[in-house]
Design an enzyme around this catalytic site. Structure first.
Site, PDB file in Angstrom:
ATOM      1  N   ASP A  31     -57.878  92.382  -4.100  1.00 15.56           N
ATOM      2  CA  ASP A  31     -59.061  92.149  -3.629  1.00 15.56           C
ATOM      3  C   ASP A  31     -59.591  93.473  -3.013  1.00 15.56           C
ATOM      4  OD1 ASP A  31     -60.743  89.378  -2.945  1.00 15.56           O
ATOM      5  OD2 ASP A  31     -61.293  90.946  -1.881  1.00 15.56           O
ATOM      6  N   ILE A  32     -60.931  93.716  -3.185  1.00 18.42           N
ATOM      7  CA  ILE A  32     -61.420  94.920  -2.536  1.00 18.42           C
ATOM      8  C   ILE A  32     -61.624  94.791  -1.061  1.00 18.42           C
ATOM      9  CG2 ILE A  32     -63.914  94.249  -2.678  1.00 18.42           C
ATOM     10  CD1 ILE A  32     -64.475  97.123  -4.099  1.00 18.42           C
ATOM     11  N   ASN A  88     -62.001  79.048  -4.704  1.00 17.59           N
ATOM     12  CA  ASN A  88     -63.265  78.657  -4.404  1.00 17.59           C
ATOM     13  C   ASN A  88     -64.094  78.275  -5.550  1.00 17.59           C
ATOM     14  OD1 ASN A  88     -62.546  79.261  -1.699  1.00 17.59           O
ATOM     15  ND2 ASN A  88     -62.935  81.566  -2.174  1.00 17.59           N
ATOM     16  N   GLU A  96     -68.474  83.301  -4.791  1.00 15.07           N
ATOM     17  CA  GLU A  96     -69.305  84.301  -4.970  1.00 15.07           C
ATOM     18  C   GLU A  96     -69.394  85.030  -6.443  1.00 15.07           C
ATOM     19  OE1 GLU A  96     -68.670  86.919  -1.762  1.00 15.07           O
ATOM     20  OE2 GLU A  96     -69.534  85.336  -0.368  1.00 15.07           O
ATOM     21  N   VAL A  97     -67.875  85.186  -6.993  1.00 10.49           N
ATOM     22  CA  VAL A  97     -68.123  85.818  -8.423  1.00 10.49           C
ATOM     23  C   VAL A  97     -67.767  84.444  -9.428  1.00 10.49           C
ATOM     24  CG1 VAL A  97     -66.629  87.561  -9.485  1.00 10.49           C
ATOM     25  CG2 VAL A  97     -67.182  87.799  -7.462  1.00 10.49           C
ATOM     26  N   HIS A 101     -61.217  82.878 -10.348  1.00 15.50           N
ATOM     27  CA  HIS A 101     -60.120  83.824  -9.977  1.00 15.50           C
ATOM     28  C   HIS A 101     -59.505  83.086  -9.165  1.00 15.50           C
ATOM     29  CE1 HIS A 101     -63.872  84.271  -7.995  1.00 15.50           C
ATOM     30  NE2 HIS A 101     -63.237  84.380  -6.878  1.00 15.50           N
ATOM     31  N   HIS A 103     -57.197  83.293  -5.765  1.00 17.24           N
ATOM     32  CA  HIS A 103     -56.803  83.940  -4.650  1.00 17.24           C
ATOM     33  C   HIS A 103     -55.421  83.829  -4.202  1.00 17.24           C
ATOM     34  CE1 HIS A 103     -61.033  85.225  -2.941  1.00 17.24           C
ATOM     35  NE2 HIS A 103     -61.304  83.851  -3.910  1.00 17.24           N
TER      36      HIS A 103
END
Ligand code: 5GP
Ligand code: ZN
Length: 119
Positions: A31-32, A88, A96-97, A101, A103
């Site tokens: 993760d960025i 999420n 948000e994306v 995905h 996490h």
């Protein structure tokens, strides 16, 4: 999807990412903006908006995402102390994306499941 989707662009190599594991069907990258010492995102290469759509549309691919997550957890040395795997989803889930995905979080005690008890 493709060019409109951030994670499809990472799969296509159009946006750089620190990849930690790749399979035929999945990609895992850091993760960025990490929220824990280990914070890896695990995605199917094929675009599905969220975990519900993925699980309903291609359960075998959903299983691939879990298997890759477990392999990364092992690679990162998380199996002994434990970790959290989180999807999420949608507005209330804080997604948000909109390319599904997982996490994968670990490397320190992660605290309560939620910051507040909402029940
Ligand atoms: P969500 O809120 O959708 O569950 O999580 C999206 C995650 O993607 C966030 O943790 C955010 O830091 C991460 N993220 C957003 N943009 C990028 C990016 O360009 N590269 C990487 N590696 N992670 C990103
Ligand atoms: Zn996508």
């Amino acid at each position: 999807m493709g060019s409109d989707c951030l994670f499809c662009r990472i799969v296509a190599g159009e946006i750089p990412a620190t990849v930690v594991r790749e399979t035929e069907t999945t990609l895992a990258f850091r993760d960025i903006d990490p929220k824990a010492p280990v914070h890896v995102l695990v995605i199917p290469k094929e675009h599905y908006a969220d975990v519900a759509t993925l699980a309903q549309g291609d359960p075998a691919l959903a299983a691939d995402v879990l298997a890759t997550s477990a392999a990364v957890a092992e690679d990162e040395g998380l199996l002994g102390d434990g970790f959290r795997l989180m999807f999420n989803t949608g507005g209330y889930g804080g997604q948000e994306v909109f390319h599904v995905h997982a996490h994968l979080l670990g490397g320190a005690p992660l605290g309560p499941m939620l910051a507040r008890n909402l029940a």
